[in-house]
Design a protein around this motif. Structure first.
Motif, mmCIF file in Angstrom:
data_model
loop_
_atom_site.group_PDB
_atom_site.id
_atom_site.type_symbol
_atom_site.label_atom_id
_atom_site.label_comp_id
_atom_site.label_asym_id
_atom_site.label_seq_id
_atom_site.Cartn_x
_atom_site.Cartn_y
_atom_site.Cartn_z
ATOM 1 N N TYR A 1 0.832 -1.203 0.000
ATOM 2 C CA TYR A 1 0.000 0.000 0.000
ATOM 3 C C TYR A 1 0.869 1.256 0.000
ATOM 4 C CZ TYR A 1 -3.146 3.676 1.524
ATOM 5 O OH TYR A 1 -3.833 4.859 1.612
ATOM 6 N N ILE A 2 1.919 1.264 0.797
ATOM 7 C CA ILE A 2 2.826 2.421 0.839
ATOM 8 C C ILE A 2 3.438 2.657 -0.543
ATOM 9 C CG2 ILE A 2 5.022 3.253 1.761
ATOM 10 C CD1 ILE A 2 4.287 1.797 4.394
ATOM 11 N N ASP A 3 3.839 1.582 -1.208
ATOM 12 C CA ASP A 3 4.420 1.717 -2.545
ATOM 13 C C ASP A 3 3.413 2.300 -3.527
ATOM 14 O OD1 ASP A 3 6.771 0.672 -1.575
ATOM 15 O OD2 ASP A 3 6.383 -1.364 -2.299
ATOM 16 N N LEU A 4 2.146 1.931 -3.385
ATOM 17 C CA LEU A 4 1.105 2.493 -4.242
ATOM 18 C C LEU A 4 0.946 3.993 -3.982
ATOM 19 C CD1 LEU A 4 -1.258 2.105 -6.265
ATOM 20 C CD2 LEU A 4 -2.715 1.634 -4.284
ATOM 21 N N VAL A 5 0.907 4.378 -2.721
ATOM 22 C CA VAL A 5 0.769 5.797 -2.377
ATOM 23 C C VAL A 5 1.943 6.591 -2.950
ATOM 24 C CG1 VAL A 5 0.583 7.472 -0.499
ATOM 25 C CG2 VAL A 5 -0.523 5.246 -0.283
ATOM 26 N N PHE B 1 1.970 9.870 -5.633
ATOM 27 C CA PHE B 1 2.645 11.153 -5.480
ATOM 28 C C PHE B 1 3.169 11.647 -6.825
ATOM 29 C CE2 PHE B 1 6.644 13.457 -5.097
ATOM 30 C CZ PHE B 1 6.240 14.568 -4.368
ATOM 31 N N TYR B 2 3.876 10.805 -7.550
ATOM 32 C CA TYR B 2 4.465 11.230 -8.819
ATOM 33 C C TYR B 2 3.398 11.466 -9.887
ATOM 34 C CZ TYR B 2 8.790 9.799 -6.581
ATOM 35 O OH TYR B 2 9.846 9.686 -5.708
ATOM 36 N N MET B 3 2.380 10.628 -9.918
ATOM 37 C CA MET B 3 1.297 10.802 -10.888
ATOM 38 C C MET B 3 0.562 12.122 -10.678
ATOM 39 S SD MET B 3 -0.530 7.084 -10.667
ATOM 40 C CE MET B 3 0.365 5.549 -10.766
ATOM 41 N N ALA C 1 -3.098 15.719 0.589
ATOM 42 C CA ALA C 1 -3.482 14.471 1.247
ATOM 43 C C ALA C 1 -2.431 13.385 1.025
ATOM 44 C CB ALA C 1 -4.841 14.004 0.735
ATOM 45 N N ILE C 2 -1.898 13.306 -0.190
ATOM 46 C CA ILE C 2 -0.859 12.306 -0.471
ATOM 47 C C ILE C 2 0.365 12.561 0.393
ATOM 48 C CG2 ILE C 2 0.750 11.461 -2.221
ATOM 49 C CD1 ILE C 2 -1.428 12.026 -4.324
ATOM 50 N N GLU C 3 0.782 13.820 0.478
ATOM 51 C CA GLU C 3 1.958 14.149 1.278
ATOM 52 C C GLU C 3 1.725 13.829 2.757
ATOM 53 O OE1 GLU C 3 2.621 18.204 0.266
ATOM 54 O OE2 GLU C 3 3.577 17.730 -1.658
ATOM 55 N N ALA C 4 0.515 14.107 3.239
ATOM 56 C CA ALA C 4 0.203 13.775 4.640
ATOM 57 C C ALA C 4 0.201 12.271 4.860
ATOM 58 C CB ALA C 4 -1.153 14.371 5.022
ATOM 59 N N ASP C 5 -0.352 11.528 3.915
ATOM 60 C CA ASP C 5 -0.370 10.064 4.026
ATOM 61 C C ASP C 5 1.047 9.503 4.063
ATOM 62 O OD1 ASP C 5 -3.130 9.926 4.068
ATOM 63 O OD2 ASP C 5 -3.334 9.428 1.936
ATOM 64 N N LEU C 6 1.907 10.005 3.184
ATOM 65 C CA LEU C 6 3.276 9.503 3.142
ATOM 66 C C LEU C 6 4.029 9.840 4.424
ATOM 67 C CD1 LEU C 6 4.135 10.297 -0.581
ATOM 68 C CD2 LEU C 6 3.960 8.022 0.443
ATOM 69 N N THR D 1 5.636 4.603 -13.879
ATOM 70 C CA THR D 1 5.125 5.838 -13.285
ATOM 71 C C THR D 1 5.873 7.042 -13.848
ATOM 72 O OG1 THR D 1 4.485 4.720 -11.244
ATOM 73 C CG2 THR D 1 4.774 7.094 -11.135
ATOM 74 N N ALA D 2 7.182 6.925 -13.988
ATOM 75 C CA ALA D 2 7.967 8.020 -14.555
ATOM 76 C C ALA D 2 7.505 8.322 -15.977
ATOM 77 C CB ALA D 2 9.450 7.659 -14.532
ATOM 78 N N ALA D 3 7.241 7.281 -16.751
ATOM 79 C CA ALA D 3 6.761 7.476 -18.120
ATOM 80 C C ALA D 3 5.361 8.097 -18.127
ATOM 81 C CB ALA D 3 6.747 6.140 -18.864
ATOM 82 N N TYR D 4 4.530 7.660 -17.211
ATOM 83 C CA TYR D 4 3.162 8.180 -17.057
ATOM 84 C C TYR D 4 3.203 9.685 -16.769
ATOM 85 C CZ TYR D 4 -1.734 7.623 -15.318
ATOM 86 O OH TYR D 4 -3.091 7.674 -15.111
ATOM 87 N N ALA D 5 3.997 10.083 -15.778
ATOM 88 C CA ALA D 5 4.103 11.498 -15.420
ATOM 89 C C ALA D 5 4.680 12.315 -16.573
ATOM 90 C CB ALA D 5 4.954 11.647 -14.168
#
Length: 343
Positions: A164-168, A172-174, A204-209, A227-231
Motif C-alpha cells: 500500500y505504501i508503494d502504491l501511495v 505522489f508522482y502521478m 493528502a498524499i503528502e500527509a499520508d506519506l 510511473t515516470a513514463a506516465y508522469a
C-alpha cells in the motif's frame, strides 16, 4: 482466467461508485437475502466477486456469470447486466427500462438516475453522450496483463502494508504531474469545469506519506519506470497545450480513484488499522455528494465533446486508453519490484 488490474478496478469502481444498489440486489438474490451491504471486489473469467455483509458477518461471495466463462473485457458488462436482470427476476423487482432490451452488445449504461440532462438530450437526438463514449472506451478489449495482480491483492486484503505504501508513493508522482498541469489550465474555460478544488490530492498524499513512512519520506520513495513514463506523458500533453488530452488523464485518474478508491480505503483501513491518517487520499468529502459531482463531470465531458471534431474526439479516446495502459504498467512494475525484494 484473470483480468488485468486496470480492468478489475474500472469494473468494480463503476459498480461501487455508480450502482451500489445493484450490488445489493445481486447479493440478496444469490444466497444472502438479508444482506445489508455489498461491494464488488473482483472479476474472474468464471464469476463476479462481492464482499457481502449481513447479521452474521462479512464474506466474499462469487456469483457465476449466467452465460458461462468469459475471457474478453467487453463480455464483463454483458454478464454484469445479465446478473442484474436475473437478480431482479428472482426478487420480483422490475428491472430498469434501459435493460428491457439489453443485448450482449448493448449499451454499457445500467444506471437509472445518472444521468440527468445529457442522458435526456441523448434520447432526443439518438446520439450517445460523449461522456458515455469516453467511459466505454476504457472498456475496450485488453489482453490479460501477465503479472498484474498487485492491485488485486490490495483490493482483496492480501497485500502488505508495504504494498500500500508503494502504491501511495506512485500516486505522489502521478498527481504531482497531473495537478501541476491542471494548474496551468485552470483559467481555460474548456478545462475549468473539470478541476474543482475539492479534487486536489497532493496535500493528502503528502500527509499520508508522512504518516506511513515518516518526515523523510521524500528521500525514501521513488517512481517505478512506468510511473515516470506516465508522469512524463502528462507533462508532455501540458507543454503541447492539449486540453482534451489532459482531460483524458484527469478523467481516468480522478474518477477512478474517487469511485474504486472508496472500497480500497475501507479495505486498507480495516486490514492495517488506519484511520483517516494514511488514507486521506481517498477522502473526497469536500466535493459533497459524489453522485452529484460525477453527474456534473459527465455534463462537462459532454460539453467538451460537443466542441471537438471527429478526429479530435478519436485522439482523446486514444489518450484515455493510453492512460489505462499506463495504469496497468504501473501495477506490473510494482509487482515486479515486490517480487524482486522477496527473491
Amino acid at each position: 482466467m484473470s483480468f488485468a488490474d486496470d480492468v478489475i478496478a474500472a469494473v468494480t469502481g463503476h459498480m461501487n461508485g455508480d450502482h451500489p444498489e445493484d450490488n445489493l440486489l445481486i447479493a440478496r438474490a444469490f444466497g444472502y437475502p438479508d444482506a445489508v451491504s455489498s461491494r464488488m471486489v473482483g472479476v474472474t473469467g468464471e464469476a463476479g466477486v462481492w464482499l457481502v455483509a449481513d447479521a452474521s458477518g462479512e464474506r466474499e461471495v462469487s456469483v457465476p456469470w449466467p452465460g458461462g466463462a468469459i475471457s474478453e473485457r467487453p463480455e464483463i458488462r454483458r454478464e454484469v447486466v445479465a446478473l442484474y436482470r436475473s437478480a431482479c427476476e428472482k426478487l420480483g423487482v422490475p428491472a430498469r427500462e434501459e435493460h428491457g432490451s439489453a443485448s450482449p452488445h448493448g449499451a454499457h449504461h445500467h444506471g437509472g438516475a445518472q444521468r440527468g440532462r445529457h442522458a435526456a438530450g441523448d434520447a432526443e437526438s439518438g446520439e450517445k453522450p460523449f461522456s458515455t463514449v469516453v467511459r466505454e472506451s476504457s472498456w475496450s478489449d485488453h489482453s490479460d496483463s501477465e503479472g498484474a495482480t498487485f492491485m488485486e491483492d490490495i483490493m482483496r486484503g492480501k497485500g502488505s502494508l508495504q504494498d500500500y505504501i508503494d502504491l501511495v508513493a506512485q500516486h505522489f508522482y502521478m498527481y504531482e504531474a497531473l495537478e501541476e498541469s491542471s494548474d496551468r489550465f485552470a483559467a481555460d474555460p474548456a478545462f475549468a469545469p473539470f478541476h474543482s478544488r475539492g479534487l486536489v490530492r497532493m496535500p493528502a498524499i503528502e500527509a499520508d506519506l508522512a504518516h506511513l513512512i515518516g518526515d523523510d519520506w521524500r528521500e525514501r520513495i521513488e517512481a517505478v519506470p512506468a510511473t515516470a513514463a506516465y508522469a512524463a506523458r502528462i507533462r508532455e500533453i501540458a507543454e503541447e497545450g492539449w486540453v482534451a488530452g489532459l482531460v483524458a488523464h484527469h478523467y481516468t485518474r480522478y474518477l477512478g480513484d474517487l469511485s474504486g478508491g472508496q472500497m480500497i480505503a475501507k479495505r486498507v483501513a480495516k486490514q492495517h488499522g488506519l484511520d483517516r491518517e494514511g488514507i486521506a487520499f481517498y477522502d473526497f468529502s469536500e466535493l459533497g455528494s459524489l453522485v452529484d459531482f460525477k453527474n456534473e463531470y459527465r455534463v462537462a465531458l459532454d460539453a467538451l465533446g460537443a466542441g471537438l471534431d471527429d478526429e479530435e474526439r478519436a485522439r482523446m479516446l486514444d489518450e484515455v486508453r493510453a492512460a489505462y495502459a499506463f495504469n496497468t504498467a504501473v501495477f506490473i512494475d510494482l509487482g515486479k519490484a515486490r517480487d524482486a525484494v522477496a527473491a
